[in-house]
Design an enzyme around this catalytic site. Sequence first.
Site, PDB file in Angstrom:
ATOM      1  CB  THR A 206      38.818   9.923  38.055  1.00  0.00           C
ATOM      2  OG1 THR A 206      37.685  10.606  38.589  1.00  0.00           O
ATOM      3  CG2 THR A 206      39.159  10.453  36.681  1.00  0.00           C
TER       4      THR A 206
ATOM      5  NE  ARG B 181      45.682  -0.552  32.510  1.00  0.00           N
ATOM      6  CZ  ARG B 181      45.207   0.511  31.857  1.00  0.00           C
ATOM      7  NH1 ARG B 181      44.881   0.420  30.588  1.00  0.00           N
ATOM      8  NH2 ARG B 181      45.051   1.651  32.485  1.00  0.00           N
TER       9      ARG B 181
ATOM     10  CG  HIS C 134      34.329   6.095  31.196  1.00  0.00           C
ATOM     11  ND1 HIS C 134      34.407   7.459  31.050  1.00  0.00           N
ATOM     12  CD2 HIS C 134      35.615   5.633  31.106  1.00  0.00           C
ATOM     13  CE1 HIS C 134      35.683   7.814  30.886  1.00  0.00           C
ATOM     14  NE2 HIS C 134      36.428   6.727  30.922  1.00  0.00           N
TER      15      HIS C 134
ATOM     16  CB  CYS D 252      38.758   4.388  33.156  1.00  0.00           C
ATOM     17  SG  CYS D 252      39.197   5.175  31.614  1.00  0.00           S
TER      18      CYS D 252
HETATM   19  P1  NAP Z   1      47.252  13.563  33.834  1.00  0.00           P
HETATM   20  O1  NAP Z   1      46.096  14.318  34.406  1.00  0.00           O
HETATM   21  O2  NAP Z   1      47.829  14.020  32.559  1.00  0.00           O
HETATM   22  O3  NAP Z   1      48.421  13.553  34.963  1.00  0.00           O
HETATM   23  C1  NAP Z   1      49.715  13.092  34.688  1.00  0.00           C
HETATM   24  C2  NAP Z   1      50.620  13.210  35.925  1.00  0.00           C
HETATM   25  O4  NAP Z   1      51.926  12.749  35.541  1.00  0.00           O
HETATM   26  C3  NAP Z   1      50.809  14.613  36.463  1.00  0.00           C
HETATM   27  O5  NAP Z   1      51.031  14.567  37.864  1.00  0.00           O
HETATM   28  C4  NAP Z   1      52.089  15.079  35.763  1.00  0.00           C
HETATM   29  O6  NAP Z   1      52.821  16.072  36.513  1.00  0.00           O
HETATM   30  C5  NAP Z   1      52.885  13.801  35.739  1.00  0.00           C
HETATM   31  N1  NAP Z   1      53.870  13.794  34.663  1.00  0.00           N
HETATM   32  C6  NAP Z   1      53.685  14.196  33.371  1.00  0.00           C
HETATM   33  N2  NAP Z   1      54.832  14.037  32.670  1.00  0.00           N
HETATM   34  C7  NAP Z   1      55.751  13.517  33.528  1.00  0.00           C
HETATM   35  C8  NAP Z   1      57.105  13.146  33.411  1.00  0.00           C
HETATM   36  N3  NAP Z   1      57.772  13.247  32.251  1.00  0.00           N
HETATM   37  N4  NAP Z   1      57.733  12.649  34.502  1.00  0.00           N
HETATM   38  C9  NAP Z   1      57.072  12.525  35.681  1.00  0.00           C
HETATM   39  N5  NAP Z   1      55.791  12.873  35.860  1.00  0.00           N
HETATM   40  C10 NAP Z   1      55.120  13.350  34.802  1.00  0.00           C
HETATM   41  O7  NAP Z   1      46.876  12.033  33.648  1.00  0.00           O
HETATM   42  P2  NAP Z   1      45.694  11.176  34.384  1.00  0.00           P
HETATM   43  O8  NAP Z   1      44.412  11.293  33.671  1.00  0.00           O
HETATM   44  O9  NAP Z   1      45.747  11.489  35.833  1.00  0.00           O
HETATM   45  O10 NAP Z   1      46.181   9.687  34.079  1.00  0.00           O
HETATM   46  C11 NAP Z   1      47.257   9.075  34.792  1.00  0.00           C
HETATM   47  C12 NAP Z   1      47.358   7.619  34.380  1.00  0.00           C
HETATM   48  O11 NAP Z   1      46.158   6.944  34.747  1.00  0.00           O
HETATM   49  C13 NAP Z   1      47.506   7.413  32.857  1.00  0.00           C
HETATM   50  O12 NAP Z   1      48.337   6.313  32.630  1.00  0.00           O
HETATM   51  C14 NAP Z   1      46.089   7.138  32.405  1.00  0.00           C
HETATM   52  O13 NAP Z   1      46.036   6.377  31.217  1.00  0.00           O
HETATM   53  C15 NAP Z   1      45.562   6.343  33.588  1.00  0.00           C
HETATM   54  N6  NAP Z   1      44.118   6.373  33.776  1.00  0.00           N
HETATM   55  C16 NAP Z   1      43.425   7.538  33.728  1.00  0.00           C
HETATM   56  C17 NAP Z   1      42.040   7.517  33.947  1.00  0.00           C
HETATM   57  C18 NAP Z   1      41.185   8.751  33.914  1.00  0.00           C
HETATM   58  O14 NAP Z   1      39.951   8.608  33.958  1.00  0.00           O
HETATM   59  N7  NAP Z   1      41.763   9.962  33.817  1.00  0.00           N
HETATM   60  C19 NAP Z   1      41.414   6.321  34.240  1.00  0.00           C
HETATM   61  C20 NAP Z   1      42.163   5.144  34.292  1.00  0.00           C
HETATM   62  C21 NAP Z   1      43.502   5.199  34.064  1.00  0.00           C
HETATM   63  P3  NAP Z   1      52.768  17.653  36.163  1.00  0.00           P
HETATM   64  O15 NAP Z   1      51.522  18.189  36.800  1.00  0.00           O
HETATM   65  O16 NAP Z   1      53.987  18.172  36.780  1.00  0.00           O
HETATM   66  O17 NAP Z   1      52.746  17.781  34.668  1.00  0.00           O
END
Ligand code: NAP
Length: 357
Positions: A330, A112, A244, A151
């Site tokens: 999200t 970013r 949030h 977020c």
């Molecule tokens: P999450 O629920 O932990 O999901 C992570 C995803 O990445 C899952 O599909 C996981 O697959 C996959 N993954 C994990 N390890 C991996 C690897 N080594 N190689 C390839 N794929 C892998 O995370 P999230 O909350 O969705 O967040 C995703 C991104 O968005 C992050 O960068 C986070 O900072 C950002 N973000 C999140 C939010 C929020 O509110 N949650 C808001 C803004 C930004 P498996 O299911 O197979 O483990």
Amino acid sequence: MSAKIPVAVLGATGSVGQRFLALLADHPWFEVRVLTASQRSSGKPYAEAVRWLQTTALPEAYRELVLQPTEPASVAGCPLVFSALGSSVAGPLEPALAAAGHLVVSNAGAHRMDPDVPLVVPEVNPDHIDLARHQDAFRNRGGALLTNPNCSTIGLVLALKPLADAFGIDRLHVTTLQAVSGAGLPGVPGVQTLDNIIPFIPNEEEKVEAETRKILGRLDGSAIIPAEVRVSAHCNRVPVIDGHTACVSVALERQASEDDLRRAWSDFRAAPQELSLPTAPARPVHWLDGLDVPQPRLHRDLDGGMAASVGRLRPCPLLDYKFVTLSHNTLRGAAGGALLLAELAVERGLHAEARRA
Ligand code: NAP
């Protein structure tokens, strides 16, 4: 748009990945062709690998789609790639995909703040998207990396933008109350969050402070000049599922009345509304009358979860005014914001270049 653009979703099983799929199910411009996840999940049909946590049913179209490994070969046929990967995986992969000619729209924090990477909230700084044209990936292959902010920053800058335009912002203090879904899956254990507040989210305060300055800054040729506004952030995890909240005190550069501020929020419309982008909320900021609003359970889904709501405006004894703002982390803060950014990029012709992928 005559034919839909084939897209891939990286990290499709996660909290943000699931939101992407729910929003993309009936998208008028984009069609999901490829889903990826970690090695634990790749090779399995999506319905078998995912623990679907959305309140809408898992769309039929994805049930039997086999998850691919998260690597460049998997997305070869998709000019547009949405990334919902954690930063450690996104860090090396996203620039490689852009270099291969893909238009990559990322939610990860890894790039970013890179000087040539646009960090865009489409209603706030749509012109920054043109920074992507200065990336080597764009010059060489027509690919580019675009990023969606953190977020909590997204909701904050949506509430600040109408004030910055009308009155200027000198400095601000923000305390966030952030939902547990912001920590991804499986997330923070219930035993730590119930009956509790955790006054620390790794790197979050630094992100809110730096990203706000970059987003409110201006594009000058091939560089972003950050806004000079001083920002101090406190970030807390609270026992809320989604949404949030941010308590903000702000010092303005020019005098304004409470009515002036309320009008600035209520009248605010920007590029996504003017262009009628498919994911644009009708009103990006909703001013709410009332002593005890906004509240996550009542207001996070306003305008499809794509609007920030603002309330509780009153004078601040330290700065000029204080208020409360809320946004869905999200939806507006991740998948919905990224989708709107991709729509803006397509509108601005970046996708035509990425077709070379
Ligand atoms: P999450 O629920 O932990 O999901 C992570 C995803 O990445 C899952 O599909 C996981 O697959 C996959 N993954 C994990 N390890 C991996 C690897 N080594 N190689 C390839 N794929 C892998 O995370 P999230 O909350 O969705 O967040 C995703 C991104 O968005 C992050 O960068 C986070 O900072 C950002 N973000 C999140 C939010 C929020 O509110 N949650 C808001 C803004 C930004 P498996 O299911 O197979 O483990």
